[in-house]
Design an enzyme around this catalytic site. Structure first.
Site, PDB file in Angstrom:
ATOM      1  N   LYS A   8     -16.874 -25.714   5.008  1.00  0.00           N
ATOM      2  CA  LYS A   8     -18.122 -26.484   5.071  1.00  0.00           C
ATOM      3  C   LYS A   8     -18.209 -27.262   6.381  1.00  0.00           C
ATOM      4  O   LYS A   8     -19.224 -27.211   7.080  1.00  0.00           O
ATOM      5  CB  LYS A   8     -18.214 -27.435   3.878  1.00  0.00           C
ATOM      6  CG  LYS A   8     -19.485 -28.222   3.866  1.00  0.00           C
ATOM      7  CD  LYS A   8     -19.565 -29.159   2.682  1.00  0.00           C
ATOM      8  CE  LYS A   8     -19.797 -28.363   1.417  1.00  0.00           C
ATOM      9  NZ  LYS A   8     -20.033 -29.195   0.242  1.00  0.00           N
ATOM     10  N   ARG A  78     -18.042 -35.231   0.836  1.00  0.00           N
ATOM     11  CA  ARG A  78     -17.919 -33.919   0.160  1.00  0.00           C
ATOM     12  C   ARG A  78     -16.643 -33.207   0.560  1.00  0.00           C
ATOM     13  O   ARG A  78     -16.203 -33.297   1.699  1.00  0.00           O
ATOM     14  CB  ARG A  78     -19.076 -32.993   0.589  1.00  0.00           C
ATOM     15  CG  ARG A  78     -20.433 -33.427   0.139  1.00  0.00           C
ATOM     16  CD  ARG A  78     -21.463 -32.532   0.837  1.00  0.00           C
ATOM     17  NE  ARG A  78     -22.759 -33.147   0.854  1.00  0.00           N
ATOM     18  CZ  ARG A  78     -23.736 -32.850   0.001  1.00  0.00           C
ATOM     19  NH1 ARG A  78     -23.566 -31.933  -0.905  1.00  0.00           N
ATOM     20  NH2 ARG A  78     -24.894 -33.467   0.078  1.00  0.00           N
ATOM     21  N   MET A  89     -14.062 -28.654  -6.454  1.00  0.00           N
ATOM     22  CA  MET A  89     -13.608 -29.990  -6.038  1.00  0.00           C
ATOM     23  C   MET A  89     -14.787 -30.970  -6.067  1.00  0.00           C
ATOM     24  O   MET A  89     -15.877 -30.605  -6.465  1.00  0.00           O
ATOM     25  CB  MET A  89     -12.970 -29.901  -4.666  1.00  0.00           C
ATOM     26  CG  MET A  89     -11.637 -29.190  -4.723  1.00  0.00           C
ATOM     27  SD  MET A  89     -10.910 -28.998  -3.121  1.00  0.00           S
ATOM     28  CE  MET A  89     -12.038 -27.901  -2.316  1.00  0.00           C
ATOM     29  N   ARG A 322     -22.797 -20.944   4.127  1.00  0.00           N
ATOM     30  CA  ARG A 322     -21.518 -20.242   3.993  1.00  0.00           C
ATOM     31  C   ARG A 322     -21.820 -18.798   3.621  1.00  0.00           C
ATOM     32  O   ARG A 322     -22.933 -18.488   3.170  1.00  0.00           O
ATOM     33  CB  ARG A 322     -20.650 -20.890   2.906  1.00  0.00           C
ATOM     34  CG  ARG A 322     -21.285 -20.831   1.540  1.00  0.00           C
ATOM     35  CD  ARG A 322     -20.431 -21.534   0.501  1.00  0.00           C
ATOM     36  NE  ARG A 322     -21.180 -21.689  -0.737  1.00  0.00           N
ATOM     37  CZ  ARG A 322     -20.909 -22.566  -1.678  1.00  0.00           C
ATOM     38  NH1 ARG A 322     -19.915 -23.406  -1.517  1.00  0.00           N
ATOM     39  NH2 ARG A 322     -21.612 -22.647  -2.773  1.00  0.00           N
ATOM     40  N   HIS A 441       3.494  -3.997 -23.206  1.00  0.00           N
ATOM     41  CA  HIS A 441       3.076  -2.643 -23.567  1.00  0.00           C
ATOM     42  C   HIS A 441       1.551  -2.544 -23.624  1.00  0.00           C
ATOM     43  O   HIS A 441       0.938  -1.665 -22.999  1.00  0.00           O
ATOM     44  CB  HIS A 441       3.691  -2.285 -24.922  1.00  0.00           C
ATOM     45  CG  HIS A 441       3.303  -0.942 -25.426  1.00  0.00           C
ATOM     46  ND1 HIS A 441       2.237  -0.761 -26.281  1.00  0.00           N
ATOM     47  CD2 HIS A 441       3.797   0.289 -25.161  1.00  0.00           C
ATOM     48  CE1 HIS A 441       2.113   0.531 -26.538  1.00  0.00           C
ATOM     49  NE2 HIS A 441       3.050   1.183 -25.869  1.00  0.00           N
ATOM     50  N   ARG A 548       4.977   8.443 -16.575  1.00  0.00           N
ATOM     51  CA  ARG A 548       6.012   7.909 -17.485  1.00  0.00           C
ATOM     52  C   ARG A 548       6.147   8.890 -18.637  1.00  0.00           C
ATOM     53  O   ARG A 548       5.302   8.926 -19.533  1.00  0.00           O
ATOM     54  CB  ARG A 548       5.594   6.549 -18.025  1.00  0.00           C
ATOM     55  CG  ARG A 548       5.578   5.421 -17.003  1.00  0.00           C
ATOM     56  CD  ARG A 548       5.099   4.144 -17.699  1.00  0.00           C
ATOM     57  NE  ARG A 548       5.375   2.940 -16.954  1.00  0.00           N
ATOM     58  CZ  ARG A 548       4.448   2.244 -16.272  1.00  0.00           C
ATOM     59  NH1 ARG A 548       3.207   2.675 -16.222  1.00  0.00           N
ATOM     60  NH2 ARG A 548       4.786   1.130 -15.648  1.00  0.00           N
ATOM     61  N   ARG A 604       8.808  10.897 -13.808  1.00  0.00           N
ATOM     62  CA  ARG A 604      10.009  10.094 -14.042  1.00  0.00           C
ATOM     63  C   ARG A 604      10.712  10.559 -15.315  1.00  0.00           C
ATOM     64  O   ARG A 604      10.057  10.780 -16.344  1.00  0.00           O
ATOM     65  CB  ARG A 604       9.622   8.623 -14.192  1.00  0.00           C
ATOM     66  CG  ARG A 604      10.819   7.741 -14.418  1.00  0.00           C
ATOM     67  CD  ARG A 604      10.438   6.294 -14.469  1.00  0.00           C
ATOM     68  NE  ARG A 604       9.791   5.952 -15.731  1.00  0.00           N
ATOM     69  CZ  ARG A 604       9.340   4.737 -16.007  1.00  0.00           C
ATOM     70  NH1 ARG A 604       9.433   3.778 -15.105  1.00  0.00           N
ATOM     71  NH2 ARG A 604       8.772   4.476 -17.159  1.00  0.00           N
ATOM     72  N   GLU A 731      14.450  -0.605  -8.781  1.00  0.00           N
ATOM     73  CA  GLU A 731      13.914  -1.641  -9.666  1.00  0.00           C
ATOM     74  C   GLU A 731      14.992  -2.593 -10.179  1.00  0.00           C
ATOM     75  O   GLU A 731      14.739  -3.414 -11.048  1.00  0.00           O
ATOM     76  CB  GLU A 731      13.136  -1.012 -10.827  1.00  0.00           C
ATOM     77  CG  GLU A 731      13.843   0.111 -11.541  1.00  0.00           C
ATOM     78  CD  GLU A 731      12.978   0.796 -12.617  1.00  0.00           C
ATOM     79  OE1 GLU A 731      11.957   0.244 -13.029  1.00  0.00           O
ATOM     80  OE2 GLU A 731      13.373   1.895 -13.054  1.00  0.00           O
ATOM     81  N   SER A 750      10.882   4.806  -5.053  1.00  0.00           N
ATOM     82  CA  SER A 750       9.628   4.207  -5.515  1.00  0.00           C
ATOM     83  C   SER A 750       9.986   2.859  -6.141  1.00  0.00           C
ATOM     84  O   SER A 750      10.805   2.791  -7.061  1.00  0.00           O
ATOM     85  CB  SER A 750       8.955   5.113  -6.540  1.00  0.00           C
ATOM     86  OG  SER A 750       7.800   4.467  -7.028  1.00  0.00           O
ATOM     87  N   GLY A 752       9.958  -0.057  -8.434  1.00  0.00           N
ATOM     88  CA  GLY A 752       9.475  -0.430  -9.771  1.00  0.00           C
ATOM     89  C   GLY A 752       9.450  -1.942  -9.818  1.00  0.00           C
ATOM     90  O   GLY A 752      10.388  -2.588 -10.296  1.00  0.00           O
ATOM     91  N   THR A 753       8.380  -2.508  -9.331  1.00  0.00           N
ATOM     92  CA  THR A 753       8.352  -3.970  -9.171  1.00  0.00           C
ATOM     93  C   THR A 753       8.180  -4.715 -10.484  1.00  0.00           C
ATOM     94  O   THR A 753       8.349  -5.925 -10.520  1.00  0.00           O
ATOM     95  CB  THR A 753       7.254  -4.381  -8.175  1.00  0.00           C
ATOM     96  OG1 THR A 753       6.087  -3.615  -8.468  1.00  0.00           O
ATOM     97  CG2 THR A 753       7.691  -4.127  -6.752  1.00  0.00           C
ATOM     98  N   ASN A 754       7.841  -3.997 -11.563  1.00  0.00           N
ATOM     99  CA  ASN A 754       7.807  -4.691 -12.873  1.00  0.00           C
ATOM    100  C   ASN A 754       9.219  -5.114 -13.234  1.00  0.00           C
ATOM    101  O   ASN A 754       9.487  -6.280 -13.533  1.00  0.00           O
ATOM    102  CB  ASN A 754       7.262  -3.772 -13.973  1.00  0.00           C
ATOM    103  CG  ASN A 754       5.858  -3.304 -13.691  1.00  0.00           C
ATOM    104  OD1 ASN A 754       5.123  -3.964 -12.973  1.00  0.00           O
ATOM    105  ND2 ASN A 754       5.493  -2.157 -14.250  1.00  0.00           N
ATOM    106  N   ASP A 755      10.122  -4.154 -13.202  1.00  0.00           N
ATOM    107  CA  ASP A 755      11.509  -4.486 -13.527  1.00  0.00           C
ATOM    108  C   ASP A 755      12.160  -5.286 -12.406  1.00  0.00           C
ATOM    109  O   ASP A 755      12.949  -6.195 -12.666  1.00  0.00           O
ATOM    110  CB  ASP A 755      12.308  -3.214 -13.803  1.00  0.00           C
ATOM    111  CG  ASP A 755      12.147  -2.772 -15.257  1.00  0.00           C
ATOM    112  OD1 ASP A 755      12.363  -3.614 -16.134  1.00  0.00           O
ATOM    113  OD2 ASP A 755      11.780  -1.608 -15.486  1.00  0.00           O
ATOM    114  N   CYS A 817       5.403   1.808  -7.611  1.00  0.00           N
ATOM    115  CA  CYS A 817       4.655   2.227  -8.803  1.00  0.00           C
ATOM    116  C   CYS A 817       4.619   1.134  -9.863  1.00  0.00           C
ATOM    117  O   CYS A 817       4.131   1.349 -10.960  1.00  0.00           O
ATOM    118  CB  CYS A 817       5.214   3.517  -9.373  1.00  0.00           C
ATOM    119  SG  CYS A 817       6.928   3.368  -9.908  1.00  0.00           S
TER     120      CYS A 817
HETATM  121  C1  PEP Z   1       8.559  -0.803 -13.044  1.00  0.00           C
HETATM  122  O1  PEP Z   1       9.544  -1.282 -13.582  1.00  0.00           O
HETATM  123  O2  PEP Z   1       7.928  -1.375 -12.139  1.00  0.00           O
HETATM  124  C2  PEP Z   1       8.012   0.488 -13.488  1.00  0.00           C
HETATM  125  C3  PEP Z   1       7.015   1.063 -12.863  1.00  0.00           C
HETATM  126  O3  PEP Z   1       8.564   1.022 -14.609  1.00  0.00           O
HETATM  127  P1  PEP Z   1       8.199   0.531 -16.097  1.00  0.00           P
HETATM  128  O4  PEP Z   1       7.047  -0.400 -16.011  1.00  0.00           O
HETATM  129  O5  PEP Z   1       7.876   1.770 -16.843  1.00  0.00           O
HETATM  130  O6  PEP Z   1       9.483  -0.104 -16.515  1.00  0.00           O
HETATM  131 MG    MG Z   2      10.814  -0.006 -14.798  1.00  0.00          MG
END
Ligand code: PEP
Ligand code: MG
Length: 869
Positions: A8, A78, A89, A322, A441, A548, A604, A731, A750, A752-755, A817
């Site tokens: 602003k 402001r 804000m 803006r 899940h 999967r 996989r 992972e 690859s 596996g960023t979830n794990d 992935c």
């Molecule tokens: C992960 O772990 O990032 C992954 C892609 O595998 P999953 O989610 O099936 O464990």
């Molecule tokens: Mg995994």
């Protein structure tokens, strides 16, 4: 100077520089805000001195002084951060008024009503924003006086009524603060500046930042400006306008205004504003001037502008400009139009659209008006976007039965979902769970299917036995009742809300083609069925980054086979179960490989957390026991033995393949046979076989040998030749630390960023939601690391794995992935660390394509930040 002055402030300076009519003022920088926090919520003496110095300069320039009864200076205070955070804000108007100045203002303007109206507004705002006395208390007093005097509109109140309100407001203030309302304008100003600094960290702002990837250490600037008044009579007014229609993108000045009003009246909706076209009739001169300024601003910023203006006694003032927020549909149209009109280049246009917005173009949405009228009865995690409205069912099989009986709109409500719910999930328009996080899940499967899902909604308590749930207000819902879910906000509504199915317009195609032109990262999809694969190709996927295989057994007819395999006591029993699995898998793989038409497909090997697949119900146990020629009790003992305390750290991934090598053997056979069958139809296929959950190269080698030996054996049997790759998921943190050893053996990685996130943080992905909520509340975390890559930690592990891996094998192919592969800022990180591709659920493919293009363009223009809005 957006970083220092906020959006602003920078734009006000820019407009002043362009010679536009802007009320004079000064800007307290974002640095002063961050310093305020560093100093323990105190404004340092030298900054105070500077503010006072600038105030004096302002007084001199304007020729008015604070507290001067004859000709007082009144200011607005402001907020304004680097990125726009509309309404998050605080703002204080009419500052400088006190018991004496209000009299002077009345005399000066010959308008006592106006003066007291301004004073009562100031007392309310100051008390609410600075002193945190609830605004509702002031509204109660206001409404009571209105009613006592038979007033319908605020404007019906007389000067005397307003004087009475001011008196009552001051008494209210005294009651709460045990001191008089502050009369000294300098004190009012400094306290207000501090309050705006503090509002940077109110809950609204924190949540908005988290949802919009805005860092908490930016701070807000504060703009102090002389007041101009839209409520000085019928020749005054105030309004908001856009240079183009923010919902359609049409190139037409669009807006609303109210005569004799202040800004808050337009927003509050007490009086209905008039459309901007009518300003042409009310005051043609001002309209023409405003229209010319709008064009000038749009040409200057090369983007659609959202402007606020005030007319004070016939004179126009610009209060703000803006880049305007817009719907996804409008965003694409505006981007394409700006390029066609030669105002911006394709690359600049690509930077103008927020990737996350594209999502709303791909899913059904609630009708805007219907949604506005609805009130949420619970809120959970926005796990999979879209809108759903339908009858609720508490068991997957009830949902399936209802669907078979012709019910079209149904919503599955479960405490949490498991693989056996898959059919119910697939017929449902929406899924609501009371437990589980963003990678639970339900969330992962729903995103894969493009089904709306609200997960981890602890506001509802579900009684699965009685088939009912209770919302946060205590209302009970039974099977067959209607609810609506908004998977983009996590809101749950009682009853039905009308939805609309968005169409992909021509602009979508044009725009997405530009993104493909400028990105380096490839974009693949996570898909487990030919239908998902085909959908993803429509959205632009260039391959499958993760299939999967355990998801292929979710169906009721198939889950029995995989359960039989898991609970088998002997290798012979297991091989018999795998014999049943082999033809199913081969057919699945053929379908997917055909759908992908020569594009790369990563399959996989089985990676089921065992608890998700073990039979629970008596009927299932009896059936499987029968199949395995054992008694139910014996099977129950086996199931008990298989029970794991930490299934996420248990017999998953490659561990299963190591303990039971017949599993990778049969899966490899299915993959290779399918690939040969498809290639014999003249289609190109290069399957990539991926081994999950590797922590040690020795694990990799063991499973790789099984896979390789089987593949070569099958090829020999078939008399066929086929290129295939074997690689691994990265992972587990140990895999990152030893990535060079693994890369010596593996052909691709690859992430596996979830794990990897779960294990780097030691935070269960299924339970993260609840814990993170407290962390956000306490400002321990700003962002959800399960949704957005945590760059300093998980990101460092990834970077290390890339360097070590490519050091050992220069042409190592790298991808991701995990769910992060569809998150824009994570995609930017993947670009930076040199991955070859990202892979995400089908509906996030367009988002990833755009985010990848923005990362590449920003990289080229290095140093520039991608800031939306
Ligand atoms: C992960 O772990 O990032 C992954 C892609 O595998 P999953 O989610 O099936 O464990
Ligand atoms: Mg995994």
């Amino acid at each position: 100077m957006r970083e220092l002055l906020g959006g602003k402030g920078a734009n006000l300076c820019e407009m002043t520089g362009l010679g536009l009519p802007v009320p004079r003022g000064f800007c307290v920088s974002t640095e002063a805000c961050t310093r305020y926090y560093e100093d323990g919520e105190k404004i340092a003496d030298e900054i105070l001195a500077e503010i006072n110095e600038k105030l004096e300069l302002l007084e001199k320039n304007i020729g008015k002084t604070f507290g001067d009864v004859d000709d007082p200076l009144l200011v607005s205070v402001r907020s304004g951060a680097r990125a726009s955070m509309p309404g998050m804000m605080d703002t204080i108007l009419n500052l400088g008024l006190n018991d004496e100045v209000v009299k002077g203002l009345a005399k000066l303007t010959s308008n006592e009503r106006f003066a007291y109206d301004s004073y009562r507004r100031f007392i309310t705002m100051f008390s609410d924003v600075v002193m945190e006395i609830p605004k509702a208390l002031f509204d109660e007093v206001f409404d009571a006086v209105k009613e006592e005097n038979g007033c319908v509109y605020d404007t019906d109140l007389s000067a005397d009524n307003l004087k009475e309100i001011v008196k009552k407001y001051k008494a209210l203030y005294f009651k709460h603060k045990a001191e008089e309302f502050p009369q000294e304008p300098r004190v009012q100003m400094i306290e207000s500046i501090k309050a705006v600094f503090r509002s940077w960290n109110n809950n609204r702002a924190i949540t908005y930042r988290r949802l919009n990837d805005i860092p908490g250490d930016w701070g807000t600037a504060v703009n102090v400006q002389e007041m101009v008044y839209g409520n000085m009579g019928d020749d005054s007014g105030t309004g908001v306008a856009f240079t183009r229609d923010p919902s359609t993108g049409e190139n037409k000045l669009y807006g609303e205004f109210l005569m004799n009003a202040q800004g808050e009246d337009v927003v509050a909706g007490i009086r209905t504003p008039q459309s901007l076209d009518q300003l042409r009739e009310v005051n043609p001169k001002v309209y023409e001037e405003f229209a010319a300024i709008s064009t000038k601003l749009e040409n200057h910023y090369k983007d659609m502008q959202d402007m606020e203006f005030t007319i004070e006694r016939g004179k126009l003032f610009m209060l703000q400009t803006r880049n305007g927020k817009r719907t996804a549909h409008a965003a694409l149209k505006i981007a394409v139009d700006l390029v066609n009109d030669g105002m911006v280049t394709e690359e600049e246009a690509v930077l103008k659209v927020d990737p996350k917005q594209l999502d709303s173009l791909l899913h059904p949405n609630f009708e805007t008006r219907a949604l506005k009228a609805a009130k949420p009865v619970a809120k959970g995690l926005p796990a999979s976007p879209g809108a759903a409205t339908g009858k609720i069912y508490f068991e997957a099989k009830d949902a399936v039965d209802a669907s078979k009986a012709g019910e079209k709109h149904l919503i599955l409500v479960r405490a949490e979902t498991s693989p056996e719910d898959i059919e119910g999930m697939s017929v449902a328009e929406g899924i609501l769970t009371s437990r589980g996080g963003m990678t639970s899940h339900a969330a992962v499967v729903a995103r894969g299917m493009g089904t709306c899902c609200v997960a981890g909604c602890s506001d509802v308590s579900i009684n699965e036995k009685n088939k009912s749930f209770t919302d946060k207000n205590g209302k009970k819902y039974f099977e067959g009742d209607y609810i609506s879910l908004d998977g983009s906000t996590g809101n749950v509504y009682d009853g039905q809300i009308a939805t609309v199915k968005p169409e992909l317009s021509g602009d979508f195609g044009t725009f997405m083609a530009w993104t493909d032109k400028y990105r380096r990262l490839r974009v693949r999809t996570n898909a487990d069925t030919p239908a998902d694969a085909e959908e993803a190709i429509r959205f632009g996927a260039e391959g499958i980054g993760l299939c999967r295989t355990e998801h292929m057994f979710f169906g009721e007819d198939r889950i029995a086979a995989i359960r039989e395999m898991i609970v088998s006591k002997t290798e012979a029993q297991r091989r018999r179960a795998l014999e049943k699995i082999l033809p199913m898998q081969r057919k699945d793989f053929e379908g997917i490989l055909e759908a992908m038409e020569g594009k790369p497909v990563t399959i996989r090997l089985l990676d089921p957390p065992l608890h998700e697949f073990l039979p629970q119900a008596d009927g299932d146990i009896a059936a499987i026991a029968n199949e395995l020629n054992m008694g139910s009790d014996e099977l129950r003992t086996i199931i008990r033995d298989l029970h794991e305390i930490n299934p996420m750290l248990g017999n998953r991934g490659c561990r299963l393949a190591i303990i039971f090598p017949e599993i990778p053997e049969v899966q490899t056979r299915a993959i290779i046979e399918a690939a040969v069958n498809v290639s014999r139809k003249g289609k190109k296929v290069i399957p990539e076989i991926m081994i999950p959950l590797i922590g040690d190269v020795k694990e990799y080698k063991y499973v790789r040998n099984t896979v390789k030996e089987t593949a070569d054996k099958v090829l020999k049997e078939l008399g066929a030749e086929l290129d295939y790759l074997i690689g691994t998921m990265i992972e587990i943190p140990r895999a990152c630390l030893t990535a060079d050893e693994i890369a010596n053996e593996a052909e691709f990685f690859s992430f596996g960023t979830n794990d990897l996130t779960q294990m780097a943080y030691g935070l269960s992905r299924d339970d993260a939601g609840k814990i993170l909520d407290s962390y956000f509340d306490k400002q321990i975390y700003e962002f959800d690391p399960t949704a957005r890559i945590d760059v300093p930690g998980v990101g460092k592990l990834m970077e290390m794995a890339c360097k070590l891996g490519r050091g050992a094998r220069a042409d190592l192919h790298l991808g991701i992935c995990g769910e992060h592969g569809g998150d824009p800022s994570s995609v930017a990180f993947c670009h930076k660390v040199g991955l070859d591709y990202v892979s995400c659920s089908p509906f996030r493919v367009p988002i990833a394509r755009l985010a990848a293009a923005q990362a590449a363009i920003s990289d080229k223009k290095s140093g520039e930040q991608v800031i939306h809005g």
